[in-house]
Write an enzyme that holds these catalytic residues in place. Sequence first.
Site, PDB file in Angstrom:
ATOM      1  N   TYR A  52       0.988  -1.125  -0.031  1.00 42.43           N
ATOM      2  CA  TYR A  52       0.056   0.021  -0.093  1.00 42.43           C
ATOM      3  C   TYR A  52       1.030   1.154  -0.183  1.00 42.43           C
ATOM      4  CZ  TYR A  52      -3.687  -3.201   1.404  1.00 42.43           C
ATOM      5  OH  TYR A  52      -4.725  -4.281   1.596  1.00 42.43           O
ATOM      6  N   HIS A 111       0.448 -12.132   0.760  1.00 35.02           N
ATOM      7  CA  HIS A 111      -0.464 -11.238   0.318  1.00 35.02           C
ATOM      8  C   HIS A 111      -1.338 -11.695  -0.953  1.00 35.02           C
ATOM      9  CE1 HIS A 111      -1.379  -6.573  -0.331  1.00 35.02           C
ATOM     10  NE2 HIS A 111      -2.510  -7.182  -0.613  1.00 35.02           N
TER      11      HIS A 111
END
Length: 281
Positions: A52, A111
């Site tokens: 992010y 992830h």
Amino acid sequence: MRELHLGDKTVPAIGLGTWHMGNSTATRAKEIKAIQAGIDAGATVIDTAEMYGNGRSESLVGEAIANIDREKLFLIDKVLPSNASADRMSHSLDTSLKLLGTDYVDLYLYHWRGAVPLSETVETLQSLQQQGKIKHWGVSNFDLPDMKELLALPGGDQVAANEDLYNLGSRGIEYSLLPWQRKQGIPLIAYTPVAAGDERGQLINNPAVKEVAEAHQATPWQILLAWAIRDGSTLAIPQSGDPKHAVDNIKAASLTLNEDDLAKIDKAFPKPTSKQPLDIR
């Protein structure tokens, strides 16, 4: 407030997502206030990832929680597939910990699947857990075949959660993955629980959603969140950079939808009747 068991803690079923946050200096102060307002409203879970904003989200979270008792928080972070190997994951985690301003994360997620063998990733996650840098580990964007492969590996049954996209407009995992996870006792973390873009508009403006919202004196956003966590084994992590909206999201954990509510919603947004490709954003 609806809660669920995650790792070794009981946490509220709605946490704070931080995807797309921390990228602008113009909105940084407001985003920090939003995270702090959510915590003040009862949220304990904060979800972030090294992906992010290339660490900017982690830095934002670190600043927001700097003066908050760490033991009262449940931090989730994620490692990129390119860093999920034995020779790279530890350094990647250390970088994340430094940005967060903490010496451990409560839940560290792989992830999504990449080129590193899954067995190597699991073994490395277990090593980091033994070192105390992570309390628990899990996965993200895993479908049913991935989860079955994971549980067949040594130590794979120690997976603490799977984080997938899940909302009223994307119910595909209900067909086979979600029932299987419930049987295995593996919680779901629902990202993008109120959808995004045009799909979000379609959900919050749907007549059935609006009708249920009016009956509960709630907002359509809150109904979408209450629906997502209705099974008692799902954590929703909506993202908001607005303090009031963040608080409203957390309040949705106190809503309970009845059978009539759920029937109206199911009629407008039917359950899947066949296997669907995993929705990934």
